[in-house]
Design a protein around this motif. Structure first.
Motif, PDB file in Angstrom:
ATOM      1  N   PHE A   1       0.843  -1.210   0.000  1.00 56.71           N
ATOM      2  CA  PHE A   1       0.000   0.000   0.000  1.00 56.71           C
ATOM      3  C   PHE A   1       0.872   1.252   0.000  1.00 56.71           C
ATOM      4  O   PHE A   1       0.558   2.222  -0.686  1.00 56.71           O
ATOM      5  N   ARG A   2       1.966   1.229   0.726  1.00 58.05           N
ATOM      6  CA  ARG A   2       2.892   2.373   0.749  1.00 58.05           C
ATOM      7  C   ARG A   2       3.394   2.657  -0.662  1.00 58.05           C
ATOM      8  O   ARG A   2       3.393   3.809  -1.118  1.00 58.05           O
ATOM      9  N   HIS A   3       3.834   1.628  -1.372  1.00 57.00           N
ATOM     10  CA  HIS A   3       4.345   1.811  -2.730  1.00 57.00           C
ATOM     11  C   HIS A   3       3.259   2.338  -3.664  1.00 57.00           C
ATOM     12  O   HIS A   3       3.530   3.198  -4.506  1.00 57.00           O
ATOM     13  N   GLN A   4       2.052   1.840  -3.500  1.00 55.11           N
ATOM     14  CA  GLN A   4       0.943   2.319  -4.325  1.00 55.11           C
ATOM     15  C   GLN A   4       0.649   3.793  -4.049  1.00 55.11           C
ATOM     16  O   GLN A   4       0.404   4.568  -4.979  1.00 55.11           O
ATOM     17  N   VAL A   5       0.674   4.174  -2.774  1.00 53.99           N
ATOM     18  CA  VAL A   5       0.421   5.574  -2.399  1.00 53.99           C
ATOM     19  C   VAL A   5       1.508   6.470  -2.967  1.00 53.99           C
ATOM     20  O   VAL A   5       1.222   7.514  -3.565  1.00 53.99           O
ATOM     21  N   VAL A   6       2.761   6.081  -2.797  1.00 56.52           N
ATOM     22  CA  VAL A   6       3.872   6.895  -3.299  1.00 56.52           C
ATOM     23  C   VAL A   6       3.774   7.056  -4.813  1.00 56.52           C
ATOM     24  O   VAL A   6       3.932   8.174  -5.337  1.00 56.52           O
ATOM     25  N   ASN A   7       3.492   5.978  -5.530  1.00 49.94           N
ATOM     26  CA  ASN A   7       3.364   6.072  -6.988  1.00 49.94           C
ATOM     27  C   ASN A   7       2.198   6.970  -7.391  1.00 49.94           C
ATOM     28  O   ASN A   7       2.314   7.780  -8.311  1.00 49.94           O
ATOM     29  N   HIS A   8       1.085   6.843  -6.691  1.00 47.29           N
ATOM     30  CA  HIS A   8      -0.081   7.696  -6.966  1.00 47.29           C
ATOM     31  C   HIS A   8       0.271   9.165  -6.727  1.00 47.29           C
ATOM     32  O   HIS A   8      -0.019  10.020  -7.573  1.00 47.29           O
ATOM     33  N   LEU A   9       0.896   9.454  -5.604  1.00 49.22           N
ATOM     34  CA  LEU A   9       1.226  10.843  -5.282  1.00 49.22           C
ATOM     35  C   LEU A   9       2.230  11.426  -6.267  1.00 49.22           C
ATOM     36  O   LEU A   9       2.142  12.610  -6.617  1.00 49.22           O
ATOM     37  N   ARG A  10       3.163  10.628  -6.732  1.00 45.03           N
ATOM     38  CA  ARG A  10       4.110  11.118  -7.751  1.00 45.03           C
ATOM     39  C   ARG A  10       3.366  11.547  -9.011  1.00 45.03           C
ATOM     40  O   ARG A  10       3.669  12.589  -9.595  1.00 45.03           O
ATOM     41  N   LYS A  11       2.409  10.743  -9.450  1.00 39.90           N
ATOM     42  CA  LYS A  11       1.648  11.072 -10.654  1.00 39.90           C
ATOM     43  C   LYS A  11       0.816  12.330 -10.452  1.00 39.90           C
ATOM     44  O   LYS A  11       0.763  13.203 -11.323  1.00 39.90           O
ATOM     45  N   VAL A  12       0.167  12.433  -9.289  1.00 37.41           N
ATOM     46  CA  VAL A  12      -0.683  13.596  -9.011  1.00 37.41           C
ATOM     47  C   VAL A  12       0.166  14.867  -8.916  1.00 37.41           C
ATOM     48  O   VAL A  12      -0.191  15.910  -9.474  1.00 37.41           O
ATOM     49  N   ILE A  13       1.296  14.775  -8.244  1.00 35.35           N
ATOM     50  CA  ILE A  13       2.180  15.938  -8.120  1.00 35.35           C
ATOM     51  C   ILE A  13       2.729  16.339  -9.480  1.00 35.35           C
ATOM     52  O   ILE A  13       2.809  17.529  -9.806  1.00 35.35           O
ATOM     53  N   HIS A  14       3.082  15.361 -10.305  1.00 35.62           N
ATOM     54  CA  HIS A  14       3.553  15.677 -11.655  1.00 35.62           C
ATOM     55  C   HIS A  14       2.483  16.446 -12.429  1.00 35.62           C
ATOM     56  O   HIS A  14       2.773  17.457 -13.086  1.00 35.62           O
ATOM     57  N   ASP A  15       1.225  15.983 -12.358  1.00 33.80           N
ATOM     58  CA  ASP A  15       0.145  16.678 -13.047  1.00 33.80           C
ATOM     59  C   ASP A  15      -0.023  18.103 -12.520  1.00 33.80           C
ATOM     60  O   ASP A  15      -0.301  19.026 -13.290  1.00 33.80           O
ATOM     61  N   LYS A  16       0.152  18.291 -11.230  1.00 33.00           N
ATOM     62  CA  LYS A  16       0.041  19.640 -10.659  1.00 33.00           C
ATOM     63  C   LYS A  16       1.184  20.528 -11.162  1.00 33.00           C
ATOM     64  O   LYS A  16       0.994  21.712 -11.442  1.00 33.00           O
ATOM     65  N   LEU A  17       2.382  19.960 -11.290  1.00 34.19           N
ATOM     66  CA  LEU A  17       3.517  20.724 -11.809  1.00 34.19           C
ATOM     67  C   LEU A  17       3.343  21.077 -13.283  1.00 34.19           C
ATOM     68  O   LEU A  17       3.797  22.137 -13.720  1.00 34.19           O
ATOM     69  N   VAL A  18       2.701  20.202 -14.047  1.00 34.03           N
ATOM     70  CA  VAL A  18       2.433  20.508 -15.451  1.00 34.03           C
ATOM     71  C   VAL A  18       1.650  21.811 -15.556  1.00 34.03           C
ATOM     72  O   VAL A  18       1.865  22.606 -16.472  1.00 34.03           O
ATOM     73  N   VAL A  19       0.778  22.048 -14.590  1.00 37.52           N
ATOM     74  CA  VAL A  19      -0.025  23.279 -14.586  1.00 37.52           C
ATOM     75  C   VAL A  19       0.756  24.451 -13.996  1.00 37.52           C
ATOM     76  O   VAL A  19       0.841  25.515 -14.578  1.00 37.52           O
ATOM     77  N   SER A  20       1.351  24.249 -12.823  1.00 37.56           N
ATOM     78  CA  SER A  20       1.950  25.375 -12.099  1.00 37.56           C
ATOM     79  C   SER A  20       3.357  25.726 -12.566  1.00 37.56           C
ATOM     80  O   SER A  20       3.736  26.894 -12.557  1.00 37.56           O
ATOM     81  N   ASN A  21       4.148  24.718 -12.978  1.00 42.43           N
ATOM     82  CA  ASN A  21       5.518  24.985 -13.392  1.00 42.43           C
ATOM     83  C   ASN A  21       5.976  23.891 -14.347  1.00 42.43           C
ATOM     84  O   ASN A  21       6.652  22.948 -13.932  1.00 42.43           O
ATOM     85  N   PRO A  22       5.644  24.000 -15.639  1.00 40.18           N
ATOM     86  CA  PRO A  22       5.972  22.942 -16.595  1.00 40.18           C
ATOM     87  C   PRO A  22       7.462  22.620 -16.665  1.00 40.18           C
ATOM     88  O   PRO A  22       7.834  21.485 -16.952  1.00 40.18           O
ATOM     89  N   ALA A  23       8.314  23.592 -16.416  1.00 40.47           N
ATOM     90  CA  ALA A  23       9.764  23.328 -16.461  1.00 40.47           C
ATOM     91  C   ALA A  23      10.152  22.314 -15.398  1.00 40.47           C
ATOM     92  O   ALA A  23      10.965  21.418 -15.636  1.00 40.47           O
ATOM     93  N   LEU A  24       9.573  22.427 -14.203  1.00 47.37           N
ATOM     94  CA  LEU A  24       9.853  21.444 -13.147  1.00 47.37           C
ATOM     95  C   LEU A  24       9.262  20.085 -13.490  1.00 47.37           C
ATOM     96  O   LEU A  24       9.853  19.046 -13.198  1.00 47.37           O
ATOM     97  N   ALA A  25       8.100  20.058 -14.118  1.00 48.91           N
ATOM     98  CA  ALA A  25       7.468  18.787 -14.503  1.00 48.91           C
ATOM     99  C   ALA A  25       8.341  18.068 -15.527  1.00 48.91           C
ATOM    100  O   ALA A  25       8.454  16.844 -15.510  1.00 48.91           O
ATOM    101  N   ALA A  26       8.980  18.820 -16.419  1.00 51.87           N
ATOM    102  CA  ALA A  26       9.834  18.224 -17.449  1.00 51.87           C
ATOM    103  C   ALA A  26      11.102  17.621 -16.852  1.00 51.87           C
ATOM    104  O   ALA A  26      11.630  16.649 -17.372  1.00 51.87           O
ATOM    105  N   GLU A  27      11.561  18.179 -15.729  1.00 56.42           N
ATOM    106  CA  GLU A  27      12.773  17.672 -15.081  1.00 56.42           C
ATOM    107  C   GLU A  27      12.520  16.317 -14.432  1.00 56.42           C
ATOM    108  O   GLU A  27      13.423  15.530 -14.290  1.00 56.42           O
ATOM    109  N   GLY A  28      11.279  16.080 -13.969  1.00 52.54           N
ATOM    110  CA  GLY A  28      10.947  14.864 -13.238  1.00 52.54           C
ATOM    111  C   GLY A  28      10.637  13.770 -14.136  1.00 52.54           C
ATOM    112  O   GLY A  28      10.800  12.725 -14.375  1.00 52.54           O
TER     113      GLY A  28
END
Length: 130
Positions: A103-130
């Motif tokens: 469950f920990r691994h699933q949560v971490v993977n989910h949060l990485r995807k959600v945070i990436h999507d948020k960065l695509v909106v707020s700071n695409p340059a940071l999203a591209a680095e990840g």
């Protein structure tokens, strides 16, 4: 619903005015506020163009973590439901359910995807680095 100009075209025009007219012809405080306004308009453009896909991806991730629920048909209802589901996930995390194991691994993977999507909106340059 308007055919033309589209929401994106209107926001693009405002951002262009701020970038090409306000910022190049001002200094100091006005220039700074023009840049902040331009960045806010650009964020709105990115959010509007990605919101449905990002919400659907987040919903799907929460379905895998919390169990399947029907997705609301309207964005406002989906936003409220996502907040409620994220509160449920937060409770499980606080209670220690995600401290170890699969469950920990699933949560971490989910949060990485959600945070990436948020960065695509707020700071695409940071999203591209990840």
């Amino acid at each position: 619903m308007q055919d033309r100009p589209t929401i994106d075209e209107l926001l693009e025009a405002v951002a262009g005015y701020l970038r090409d007219d306000v910022m190049v012809n001002t200094t100091g405080r006005t220039n700074f506020h023009g840049r902040v306004a331009m960045n806010a308009v650009e964020m709105l453009r990115r959010e509007i163009s990605t919101i449905e896909d990002h919400y659907a991806r987040e919903w799907d991730g929460l379905d895998h973590l919390l169990g399947v629920e029907p997705m609301p048909p309207h964005l406002a209802a989906m936003r409220e439901s996502l907040l409620a589901r994220n509160r449920s996930l937060s409770t499980r995390i606080r209670e220690g359910d995600a401290d170890s194991g699969d469950f920990r691994h699933q949560v971490v993977n989910h949060l990485r995807k959600v945070i990436h999507d948020k960065l695509v909106v707020s700071n695409p340059a940071l999203a591209a680095e990840g």
